[in-house]
Design a protein around this motif. Structure first.
Motif, PDB file in Angstrom:
ATOM      1  N   GLU A 176       0.069  -1.332  -0.396  1.00  0.00           N
ATOM      2  CA  GLU A 176      -0.056  -0.299  -0.312  1.00  0.00           C
ATOM      3  C   GLU A 176       1.217   1.399   0.214  1.00  0.00           C
ATOM      4  O   GLU A 176       0.382   2.656  -0.459  1.00  0.00           O
ATOM      5  N   ALA A 177       1.464   0.852   0.750  1.00  0.00           N
ATOM      6  CA  ALA A 177       3.080   1.985   1.188  1.00  0.00           C
ATOM      7  C   ALA A 177       3.670   2.950  -0.414  1.00  0.00           C
ATOM      8  O   ALA A 177       3.116   3.877  -1.507  1.00  0.00           O
ATOM      9  N   ARG A 178       4.292   1.641  -1.268  1.00  0.00           N
ATOM     10  CA  ARG A 178       4.797   1.921  -2.402  1.00  0.00           C
ATOM     11  C   ARG A 178       3.692   2.376  -3.264  1.00  0.00           C
ATOM     12  O   ARG A 178       3.449   3.287  -4.762  1.00  0.00           O
ATOM     13  N   ARG A 179       2.639   1.590  -3.544  1.00  0.00           N
ATOM     14  CA  ARG A 179       1.515   2.302  -3.921  1.00  0.00           C
ATOM     15  C   ARG A 179       1.209   3.863  -3.978  1.00  0.00           C
ATOM     16  O   ARG A 179       0.775   4.557  -5.108  1.00  0.00           O
ATOM     17  N   THR A 180       1.136   4.403  -3.133  1.00  0.00           N
ATOM     18  CA  THR A 180       0.832   5.389  -2.321  1.00  0.00           C
ATOM     19  C   THR A 180       1.502   6.524  -3.611  1.00  0.00           C
ATOM     20  O   THR A 180       0.996   7.487  -3.710  1.00  0.00           O
ATOM     21  N   VAL A 181       3.352   5.933  -2.945  1.00  0.00           N
ATOM     22  CA  VAL A 181       4.230   6.583  -3.700  1.00  0.00           C
ATOM     23  C   VAL A 181       4.245   6.314  -5.632  1.00  0.00           C
ATOM     24  O   VAL A 181       4.265   8.076  -5.999  1.00  0.00           O
ATOM     25  N   ALA A 182       3.743   5.442  -6.165  1.00  0.00           N
ATOM     26  CA  ALA A 182       3.396   5.277  -7.217  1.00  0.00           C
ATOM     27  C   ALA A 182       2.518   6.168  -8.109  1.00  0.00           C
ATOM     28  O   ALA A 182       2.163   7.094  -9.160  1.00  0.00           O
ATOM     29  N   ALA A 183       1.354   6.626  -7.251  1.00  0.00           N
ATOM     30  CA  ALA A 183       0.039   7.078  -7.936  1.00  0.00           C
ATOM     31  C   ALA A 183       0.767   8.584  -6.637  1.00  0.00           C
ATOM     32  O   ALA A 183      -0.516   9.479  -7.679  1.00  0.00           O
ATOM     33  N   ALA A 184       1.438   9.020  -6.064  1.00  0.00           N
ATOM     34  CA  ALA A 184       1.483  10.467  -6.016  1.00  0.00           C
ATOM     35  C   ALA A 184       1.809  11.890  -6.705  1.00  0.00           C
ATOM     36  O   ALA A 184       2.368  11.474  -7.670  1.00  0.00           O
ATOM     37  N   ASP A 185       0.837  12.816  -6.850  1.00  0.00           N
ATOM     38  CA  ASP A 185       1.640  13.733  -7.303  1.00  0.00           C
ATOM     39  C   ASP A 185       2.324  14.659  -7.225  1.00  0.00           C
ATOM     40  O   ASP A 185       3.342  15.667  -8.267  1.00  0.00           O
ATOM     41  N   ALA A 186       2.798  14.400  -6.168  1.00  0.00           N
ATOM     42  CA  ALA A 186       4.159  15.517  -5.429  1.00  0.00           C
ATOM     43  C   ALA A 186       4.572  14.212  -4.205  1.00  0.00           C
ATOM     44  O   ALA A 186       4.102  13.812  -3.921  1.00  0.00           O
ATOM     45  N   VAL A 187       5.864  14.294  -3.958  1.00  0.00           N
ATOM     46  CA  VAL A 187       6.928  13.957  -2.712  1.00  0.00           C
ATOM     47  C   VAL A 187       7.146  14.994  -1.854  1.00  0.00           C
ATOM     48  O   VAL A 187       8.499  15.445  -2.236  1.00  0.00           O
ATOM     49  N   ILE A 188       7.084  14.498  -1.120  1.00  0.00           N
ATOM     50  CA  ILE A 188       7.831  15.289   0.304  1.00  0.00           C
ATOM     51  C   ILE A 188       8.517  14.318   1.043  1.00  0.00           C
ATOM     52  O   ILE A 188       7.810  13.485   2.028  1.00  0.00           O
ATOM     53  N   ALA A 189      10.117  14.060   0.797  1.00  0.00           N
ATOM     54  CA  ALA A 189      10.544  13.298   1.430  1.00  0.00           C
ATOM     55  C   ALA A 189      11.314  13.528   2.983  1.00  0.00           C
ATOM     56  O   ALA A 189      12.425  14.846   3.034  1.00  0.00           O
ATOM     57  N   VAL A 190      11.302  13.064   3.735  1.00  0.00           N
ATOM     58  CA  VAL A 190      12.616  13.826   4.473  1.00  0.00           C
ATOM     59  C   VAL A 190      13.051  11.990   5.628  1.00  0.00           C
ATOM     60  O   VAL A 190      12.220  11.349   5.847  1.00  0.00           O
ATOM     61  N   SER A 191      13.727  12.699   6.118  1.00  0.00           N
ATOM     62  CA  SER A 191      14.983  11.674   7.233  1.00  0.00           C
ATOM     63  C   SER A 191      15.296  12.065   8.011  1.00  0.00           C
ATOM     64  O   SER A 191      16.422  13.157   7.760  1.00  0.00           O
ATOM     65  N   PRO A 192      16.003  11.915   9.031  1.00  0.00           N
ATOM     66  CA  PRO A 192      16.677  12.031  10.062  1.00  0.00           C
ATOM     67  C   PRO A 192      18.084  11.573   9.399  1.00  0.00           C
ATOM     68  O   PRO A 192      18.422  11.160   8.691  1.00  0.00           O
ATOM     69  N   VAL A 193      19.409  12.491  10.475  1.00  0.00           N
ATOM     70  CA  VAL A 193      20.222  12.115   9.508  1.00  0.00           C
ATOM     71  C   VAL A 193      21.419  11.400  10.506  1.00  0.00           C
ATOM     72  O   VAL A 193      20.428  11.420  11.826  1.00  0.00           O
ATOM     73  N   PHE A 194      22.079  10.198  10.094  1.00  0.00           N
ATOM     74  CA  PHE A 194      22.471   9.974  11.089  1.00  0.00           C
ATOM     75  C   PHE A 194      23.875  10.094  10.282  1.00  0.00           C
ATOM     76  O   PHE A 194      23.889   8.765   8.696  1.00  0.00           O
ATOM     77  N   LYS A 195      24.861   9.784  10.630  1.00  0.00           N
ATOM     78  CA  LYS A 195      26.046  10.100  10.530  1.00  0.00           C
ATOM     79  C   LYS A 195      26.140  10.423   8.512  1.00  0.00           C
ATOM     80  O   LYS A 195      27.030  10.108   7.999  1.00  0.00           O
ATOM     81  N   ALA A 196      25.908  11.672   9.055  1.00  0.00           N
ATOM     82  CA  ALA A 196      25.779  11.911   6.945  1.00  0.00           C
ATOM     83  C   ALA A 196      25.345  11.611   6.331  1.00  0.00           C
ATOM     84  O   ALA A 196      25.654  12.474   5.246  1.00  0.00           O
ATOM     85  N   SER A 197      24.301  11.028   6.540  1.00  0.00           N
ATOM     86  CA  SER A 197      23.515  10.897   5.337  1.00  0.00           C
ATOM     87  C   SER A 197      22.112  10.386   5.684  1.00  0.00           C
ATOM     88  O   SER A 197      21.673   9.979   6.872  1.00  0.00           O
ATOM     89  N   TYR A 198      21.273  10.246   4.656  1.00  0.00           N
ATOM     90  CA  TYR A 198      19.687   9.453   5.476  1.00  0.00           C
ATOM     91  C   TYR A 198      19.656   7.864   6.068  1.00  0.00           C
ATOM     92  O   TYR A 198      20.490   7.549   6.507  1.00  0.00           O
ATOM     93  N   SER A 199      18.279   7.883   6.450  1.00  0.00           N
ATOM     94  CA  SER A 199      18.886   6.225   7.546  1.00  0.00           C
ATOM     95  C   SER A 199      18.641   5.434   6.713  1.00  0.00           C
ATOM     96  O   SER A 199      18.373   5.356   5.686  1.00  0.00           O
TER      97      SER A 199
END
Length: 188
Positions: free
Chosen positions: A29-52
């Motif tokens: 369901e999460a994958r389908r949601t992303v595939a159907a999205a008109d736009a995405v806001i992608a946010v991650s905490p940073v660990f050791k200078a990169s995304y999680s």
């Protein structure tokens, strides 16, 4: 707007990557949601200078074309500003590889950004234009404006003539009135 909390999919992602691609209903369901999205806001905490790692596992689980030509804003949070380059040096290349249309402004927020003092925008003091602006709020507003411009440029929801959905997403064209038709005659 739909929010996907990747941490809620941790077990599903671990199973998908260790048990021969075994998926789950919630991960699908999460994958389908992303595939159907008109736009995405992608946010991650940073660990050791990169995304999680969990964030990366979710991106790795997506179909190759799931983010192709999708207007996207990138954001990250961390304890200190020393991780601020993670958006441009870790996240941006990942989303470029996925074919996303990434907004120029990424939003990074360190602990100090929350509740930070305001700074003046260089106004001349006339007509109230010298009011302060919180730096984080300013970055968020700029990124949101860029995302809106990308959405309009992509013709999402029928806002541009000749607009087509990205290929490979498995998503059919929306039925019903287009977003442009819904806004006809709107003055605000």
């Amino acid at each position: 707007m739909t929010v996907i909390e990747v941490r809620d999919l941790a077990r599903d992602l671990a199973d998908a990557f260790t048990v021969g691609g075994l998926s789950s209903k919630s991960l699908d369901e999460a994958r389908r949601t992303v595939a159907a999205a008109d736009a995405v806001i992608a946010v991650s905490p940073v660990f050791k200078a990169s995304y999680s790692g969990l964030f990366k596992m979710f991106i790795d689980s997506l179909d190759d074309d799931a983010l192709r030509s999708v207007p996207t804003v990138l954001g990250a949070t961390a304890g200190t500003a020393r991780h601020s380059l993670a958006v441009d040096h870790a996240m941006r290349p990942l989303f470029s590889y996925m074919g996303a249309m990434v907004a120029p402004t990424g939003v990074f927020a360190a602990t100090d950004d929350f509740g930070a003092a305001t700074f003046t925008g260089g106004g001349n003091g006339k007509d109230g234009d010298d009011q302060g602006t919180a730096p984080l709020t300013s970055r968020v507003s700029r990124a949101a404006g860029e995302l809106a411009d990308l959405v309009l440029a992509q013709g999402v929801g029928g806002l541009a003539t000749g607009a087509t959905r990205r290929s490979g997403s498995g998503i059919k064209a929306p039925s019903g009135p287009s977003f442009g038709d819904l806004l006809k005659g709107h003055l605000g």
